[in-house]
Design a protein around this motif. Sequence first.
Motif, PDB file in Angstrom:
ATOM      1  N   ARG A 138      37.085   6.209  69.615  1.00  0.00           N
ATOM      2  CA  ARG A 138      36.749   6.425  71.108  1.00  0.00           C
ATOM      3  C   ARG A 138      37.820   5.355  71.838  1.00  0.00           C
ATOM      4  O   ARG A 138      38.277   5.848  72.855  1.00  0.00           O
ATOM      5  N   ARG A 139      38.104   4.147  71.096  1.00  0.00           N
ATOM      6  CA  ARG A 139      39.058   3.283  71.579  1.00  0.00           C
ATOM      7  C   ARG A 139      40.329   4.071  71.843  1.00  0.00           C
ATOM      8  O   ARG A 139      41.343   4.058  72.879  1.00  0.00           O
ATOM      9  N   ALA A 140      40.725   4.697  70.761  1.00  0.00           N
ATOM     10  CA  ALA A 140      42.208   5.486  70.674  1.00  0.00           C
ATOM     11  C   ALA A 140      42.159   6.522  71.715  1.00  0.00           C
ATOM     12  O   ALA A 140      43.353   6.570  72.324  1.00  0.00           O
ATOM     13  N   ILE A 141      41.151   7.207  71.900  1.00  0.00           N
ATOM     14  CA  ILE A 141      41.179   8.209  72.833  1.00  0.00           C
ATOM     15  C   ILE A 141      41.331   7.679  74.222  1.00  0.00           C
ATOM     16  O   ILE A 141      42.317   8.297  75.083  1.00  0.00           O
ATOM     17  N   TYR A 142      40.736   6.605  74.521  1.00  0.00           N
ATOM     18  CA  TYR A 142      40.850   5.863  75.820  1.00  0.00           C
ATOM     19  C   TYR A 142      42.154   5.338  76.059  1.00  0.00           C
ATOM     20  O   TYR A 142      42.855   5.717  77.203  1.00  0.00           O
ATOM     21  N   ASP A 143      42.910   4.810  75.208  1.00  0.00           N
ATOM     22  CA  ASP A 143      44.340   4.209  75.377  1.00  0.00           C
ATOM     23  C   ASP A 143      45.119   5.455  75.421  1.00  0.00           C
ATOM     24  O   ASP A 143      45.893   5.535  76.030  1.00  0.00           O
ATOM     25  N   ALA A 144      44.805   6.553  74.742  1.00  0.00           N
ATOM     26  CA  ALA A 144      45.987   7.672  74.863  1.00  0.00           C
ATOM     27  C   ALA A 144      45.875   8.511  76.288  1.00  0.00           C
ATOM     28  O   ALA A 144      46.873   8.620  76.629  1.00  0.00           O
ATOM     29  N   ALA A 145      44.672   8.484  76.608  1.00  0.00           N
ATOM     30  CA  ALA A 145      44.419   9.058  78.083  1.00  0.00           C
ATOM     31  C   ALA A 145      44.889   8.282  79.186  1.00  0.00           C
ATOM     32  O   ALA A 145      45.726   8.718  79.922  1.00  0.00           O
ATOM     33  N   LEU A 146      44.844   6.949  79.043  1.00  0.00           N
ATOM     34  CA  LEU A 146      45.404   6.104  80.062  1.00  0.00           C
ATOM     35  C   LEU A 146      46.925   6.015  80.008  1.00  0.00           C
ATOM     36  O   LEU A 146      47.805   6.194  81.155  1.00  0.00           O
ATOM     37  N   ALA A 147      47.408   6.217  78.855  1.00  0.00           N
ATOM     38  CA  ALA A 147      48.999   6.247  78.675  1.00  0.00           C
ATOM     39  C   ALA A 147      49.689   7.336  79.099  1.00  0.00           C
ATOM     40  O   ALA A 147      50.651   7.208  79.965  1.00  0.00           O
ATOM     41  N   LEU A 148      48.812   8.442  78.556  1.00  0.00           N
ATOM     42  CA  LEU A 148      49.453   9.965  78.927  1.00  0.00           C
ATOM     43  C   LEU A 148      49.341   9.899  80.391  1.00  0.00           C
ATOM     44  O   LEU A 148      50.252  10.695  81.062  1.00  0.00           O
ATOM     45  N   VAL A 149      48.444   9.668  81.076  1.00  0.00           N
ATOM     46  CA  VAL A 149      48.290  10.182  82.733  1.00  0.00           C
ATOM     47  C   VAL A 149      49.216   9.172  83.253  1.00  0.00           C
ATOM     48  O   VAL A 149      50.045   9.824  84.592  1.00  0.00           O
ATOM     49  N   ALA A 150      49.695   7.883  82.810  1.00  0.00           N
ATOM     50  CA  ALA A 150      50.673   7.271  83.823  1.00  0.00           C
ATOM     51  C   ALA A 150      52.285   8.021  83.229  1.00  0.00           C
ATOM     52  O   ALA A 150      52.968   7.861  84.058  1.00  0.00           O
ATOM     53  N   GLU A 151      52.231   8.658  81.936  1.00  0.00           N
ATOM     54  CA  GLU A 151      53.502   9.242  81.691  1.00  0.00           C
ATOM     55  C   GLU A 151      53.850  10.480  82.096  1.00  0.00           C
ATOM     56  O   GLU A 151      54.983  10.776  82.614  1.00  0.00           O
ATOM     57  N   VAL A 152      52.783  11.396  82.211  1.00  0.00           N
ATOM     58  CA  VAL A 152      53.239  12.617  82.592  1.00  0.00           C
ATOM     59  C   VAL A 152      52.384  13.256  83.814  1.00  0.00           C
ATOM     60  O   VAL A 152      52.592  14.348  84.151  1.00  0.00           O
ATOM     61  N   GLY A 153      51.569  12.492  84.146  1.00  0.00           N
ATOM     62  CA  GLY A 153      50.702  12.837  85.331  1.00  0.00           C
ATOM     63  C   GLY A 153      49.318  13.595  84.958  1.00  0.00           C
ATOM     64  O   GLY A 153      49.381  14.359  83.956  1.00  0.00           O
ATOM     65  N   TYR A 154      48.598  13.793  85.888  1.00  0.00           N
ATOM     66  CA  TYR A 154      47.220  14.344  85.483  1.00  0.00           C
ATOM     67  C   TYR A 154      47.489  15.892  85.131  1.00  0.00           C
ATOM     68  O   TYR A 154      46.697  16.495  84.396  1.00  0.00           O
ATOM     69  N   ALA A 155      48.161  16.564  85.862  1.00  0.00           N
ATOM     70  CA  ALA A 155      48.435  17.893  85.859  1.00  0.00           C
ATOM     71  C   ALA A 155      48.923  18.420  84.410  1.00  0.00           C
ATOM     72  O   ALA A 155      48.306  19.533  83.858  1.00  0.00           O
ATOM     73  N   LYS A 156      49.706  17.573  83.815  1.00  0.00           N
ATOM     74  CA  LYS A 156      50.183  17.834  82.786  1.00  0.00           C
ATOM     75  C   LYS A 156      49.386  17.265  81.572  1.00  0.00           C
ATOM     76  O   LYS A 156      49.584  17.485  80.197  1.00  0.00           O
ATOM     77  N   LEU A 157      48.196  16.480  81.880  1.00  0.00           N
ATOM     78  CA  LEU A 157      47.391  16.009  80.634  1.00  0.00           C
ATOM     79  C   LEU A 157      46.580  16.943  80.170  1.00  0.00           C
ATOM     80  O   LEU A 157      45.953  17.919  80.988  1.00  0.00           O
ATOM     81  N   THR A 158      46.585  16.975  79.139  1.00  0.00           N
ATOM     82  CA  THR A 158      45.575  18.036  78.011  1.00  0.00           C
ATOM     83  C   THR A 158      44.960  17.409  77.132  1.00  0.00           C
ATOM     84  O   THR A 158      45.213  16.169  76.699  1.00  0.00           O
ATOM     85  N   ILE A 159      43.679  17.952  76.659  1.00  0.00           N
ATOM     86  CA  ILE A 159      43.085  17.274  75.660  1.00  0.00           C
ATOM     87  C   ILE A 159      44.030  17.433  74.346  1.00  0.00           C
ATOM     88  O   ILE A 159      43.861  16.560  73.596  1.00  0.00           O
ATOM     89  N   GLU A 160      44.485  18.405  74.114  1.00  0.00           N
ATOM     90  CA  GLU A 160      45.455  18.239  72.883  1.00  0.00           C
ATOM     91  C   GLU A 160      46.257  17.115  72.813  1.00  0.00           C
ATOM     92  O   GLU A 160      46.557  16.548  71.889  1.00  0.00           O
ATOM     93  N   ALA A 161      47.111  17.071  73.908  1.00  0.00           N
ATOM     94  CA  ALA A 161      47.718  15.677  73.860  1.00  0.00           C
ATOM     95  C   ALA A 161      47.221  14.385  73.799  1.00  0.00           C
ATOM     96  O   ALA A 161      47.804  13.641  72.858  1.00  0.00           O
ATOM     97  N   ILE A 162      45.834  14.393  74.427  1.00  0.00           N
ATOM     98  CA  ILE A 162      45.369  13.022  74.236  1.00  0.00           C
ATOM     99  C   ILE A 162      44.898  12.879  72.696  1.00  0.00           C
ATOM    100  O   ILE A 162      44.957  11.994  71.828  1.00  0.00           O
ATOM    101  N   ALA A 163      44.444  14.046  72.178  1.00  0.00           N
ATOM    102  CA  ALA A 163      44.025  14.047  70.600  1.00  0.00           C
ATOM    103  C   ALA A 163      45.080  13.853  69.689  1.00  0.00           C
ATOM    104  O   ALA A 163      45.029  12.903  68.655  1.00  0.00           O
ATOM    105  N   ALA A 164      46.285  14.104  69.936  1.00  0.00           N
ATOM    106  CA  ALA A 164      47.568  14.060  69.305  1.00  0.00           C
ATOM    107  C   ALA A 164      47.894  12.615  69.268  1.00  0.00           C
ATOM    108  O   ALA A 164      48.206  11.662  68.376  1.00  0.00           O
ATOM    109  N   ARG A 165      47.778  12.029  70.559  1.00  0.00           N
ATOM    110  CA  ARG A 165      48.337  10.573  70.646  1.00  0.00           C
ATOM    111  C   ARG A 165      47.206   9.737  70.000  1.00  0.00           C
ATOM    112  O   ARG A 165      47.751   8.706  69.569  1.00  0.00           O
ATOM    113  N   ALA A 166      46.108   9.913  70.004  1.00  0.00           N
ATOM    114  CA  ALA A 166      44.977   9.199  69.499  1.00  0.00           C
ATOM    115  C   ALA A 166      44.850   9.320  67.967  1.00  0.00           C
ATOM    116  O   ALA A 166      44.061   8.461  67.134  1.00  0.00           O
ATOM    117  N   GLY A 167      45.376  10.261  67.602  1.00  0.00           N
ATOM    118  CA  GLY A 167      45.139  10.597  65.974  1.00  0.00           C
ATOM    119  C   GLY A 167      43.923  11.063  65.542  1.00  0.00           C
ATOM    120  O   GLY A 167      43.470  10.885  64.618  1.00  0.00           O
TER     121      GLY A 167
END
Length: 214
Positions: free
Chosen positions: A17-46
């Motif tokens: 859960r912590r890894a997912i939170y960190d991944a979601a926050l990092a990715l939305v800053a990097e790529v924006g909400y429009a390009k944010l995906t569940i798949e990208a969050i999962a990959a970043r969180a492992g």
Amino acid sequence: MAQKTAPDSTRRSERSRRAIYDAALALVAEVGYAKLTIEAIAARAGVGKQTIYRWWPSKGAVLLDAFLDLGEQASRAASENAGKAEAETEIPNTGDLEADLKYVMRATVDEFNDAKYDAPYRALAAEGLLNPELGAEFVEKLLEPQLQLFVKRVEQAREAGHIMPHIDPRIALELWAGPLAQRWLMRSGPLTHDYVDTLVEYALYGITPRPASS
């Protein structure tokens, strides 16, 4: 033969859960909400994307919980630094409404200007307009608790006779909170301590001249 300890599923779930939170926050800053995906969050969180879908129905729901958790972490850290057992959950009541409001509004500006808060907050505010369910949850869990702190402080001032007795606290707080939110959301001007100090002064004292007292 040593007995093996069974894996702690609760601890493993919390790490995920912590890894997912960190991944979601990092990715939305990097790529924006429009390009944010569940798949990208999962990959970043492992983790597998089904792990995310088991806990959340959408990327917006993930981001909302991640942002709420970020706020809770900040409150805990502030409490520990101040030597307090619990997080500060009240607007100060020093007896000086102007000073108390300026104190909190300056802290709000500092948070809005902090990059780690700005991107997820903007994403949630924008998505909440398009997604009524997420919007209602955003208001209930994040916005409303913050507004209620202002409501309580204005009620205290009203009870103490520091403002007029007929004042509606909810409308009153919109005089300083509304313009700040508008400027932040539209990027229509700098967010500074001087700006929010002026908002508070205009809200409390008005902008038209008062008749001279006899």
